[in-house]
Design an enzyme around this catalytic site. Structure first.
Site, PDB file in Angstrom:
ATOM      1  CE1 TYR A 143       0.597   0.819   4.490  1.00  0.00           C
ATOM      2  CE2 TYR A 143      -0.382  -1.365   4.629  1.00  0.00           C
ATOM      3  CZ  TYR A 143       0.309  -0.330   5.215  1.00  0.00           C
ATOM      4  OH  TYR A 143       0.724  -0.433   6.522  1.00  0.00           O
ATOM      5  CB  CYS A 144       1.176   4.347   0.520  1.00  0.00           C
ATOM      6  SG  CYS A 144       1.583   6.104   0.303  1.00  0.00           S
ATOM      7  N   PRO A 145       2.488   2.671  -2.554  1.00  0.00           N
ATOM      8  CG  PRO A 145       2.024   1.844  -4.692  1.00  0.00           C
ATOM      9  CD  PRO A 145       1.366   2.225  -3.393  1.00  0.00           C
ATOM     10  CE  LYS A 156       5.661   0.925   1.648  1.00  0.00           C
ATOM     11  NZ  LYS A 156       4.780   1.575   0.651  1.00  0.00           N
TER      12      LYS A 156
END
EC number: 2.3.1.204
Length: 273
Positions: A143-145, A156
């Site tokens: 998420y939120c790459p 991550k």
């Protein structure tokens, strides 16, 4: 000690305990306040640590999901409060096991490139966890790459963002320290599934793959706590005396808080609880 801590005197403000049960909107207002104070030369550069319980911070694009109302309902069903932040990026999870660190710098005299701000935070995180090989590149499926996703062995555990106001820069990182990274990713996956409901959109929302995310406790195979990391950071800085907002700075904070709250209310169309 990182070079940028050696070269200047830093102010330290720890809200890793005091802010937990308060709205995360207060932290975004705090960083906006610090940006103006530092950018104008009224304060030394600042390191601020902060933690908030069970909040999902949405980006502007998230708010444009075709079924955003249903997406936010799903977040609430998971026990999380949605808010919209005043900077770029996409949805991220905050909870008691996620430590946020803000580095607030001034470019009053010298401009600081965006990449320089990111690299400062990357170097700081590497100093905090010297036993790990930490890389910075986009982790597809997280998420939120972004290009400054921080990972160990391809999974991550952190992401970096920046906020710039009045010659001040807040470089922010969230560190998933405790708990399960994949469980946090599951929450965001459910949010996007509910918010999209299979519809095609012009903006390409991330396809979340929970296995791409993990916490530092999982990755380093040792139990660690947010408070341990805060103490390590404080020691890395040379253990400066804590300095929260001073009385003559609170009016400016009230201005930014009011602005952040009003903006959030407008975006989500419900009052701050």
């Amino acid at each position: 000690m990182p070079l940028f801590f050696e070269e200047t005197a830093w102010r330290f403000w720890d809200q890793s305990i005091s802010a937990k049960h308060r709205s995360a909107l207060e932290s975004f207002a705090a960083d906006d306040t610090l940006c103006e104070l530092v950018g104008s030369g009224k304060s030394a550069p600042i390191v601020r640590t902060w933690v908030h319980d069970d909040t999902v911070v949405l980006g502007i694009q998230d708010h444009r999901l075709p079924h955003i109302e249903r997406g936010m309902e799903v977040l609430k069903e998971h026990g999380f409060t949605p808010i919209v932040r005043n900077s770029g990026g996409l949805a991220v999870v905050l909870d008691a096991g996620v430590l946020n660190i803000s580095l607030v710098l001034s470019e009053k005299d010298n401009a600081i490139d965006i990449s320089v701000g990111y690299d400062l935070m990357l170097n700081l995180v590497r100093e905090l966890f010297p036993e790990a090989t930490i890389e910075a590149y986009e982790i597809v499926g997280s998420y939120c790459p972004g290009s400054y996703d921080l990972s160990i062995n391809g999974r991550k555990f952190a992401g970096i963002s920046q906020r710039r106001i009045r010659r001040g820069i807040a470089v922010q990182v969230y560190l998933c320290v405790e708990g399960s990274g994949s469980e946090r990713a599951n929450i965001i996956r459910d949010f996007y599934n509910a918010g999209l409901q299979g519809e095609k959109t012009k903006f390409a929302y991330p396809e979340i793959k929970p296995e791409t995310m993990a916490s530092l406790s999982e990755l380093l195979e040792r139990q660690m706590t947010v408070q341990e990391v805060v103490l390590d950071l404080h020691a890395l800085m040379g253990a400066p005396a804590p300095m929260p907002l001073q009385p003559d700075e609170t009016d400016l904070y009230a201005f930014y808080l009011n602005r952040v709250v009003e903006r959030n209310q407008k975006m989500l169309e419900h009052p701050l609880e």
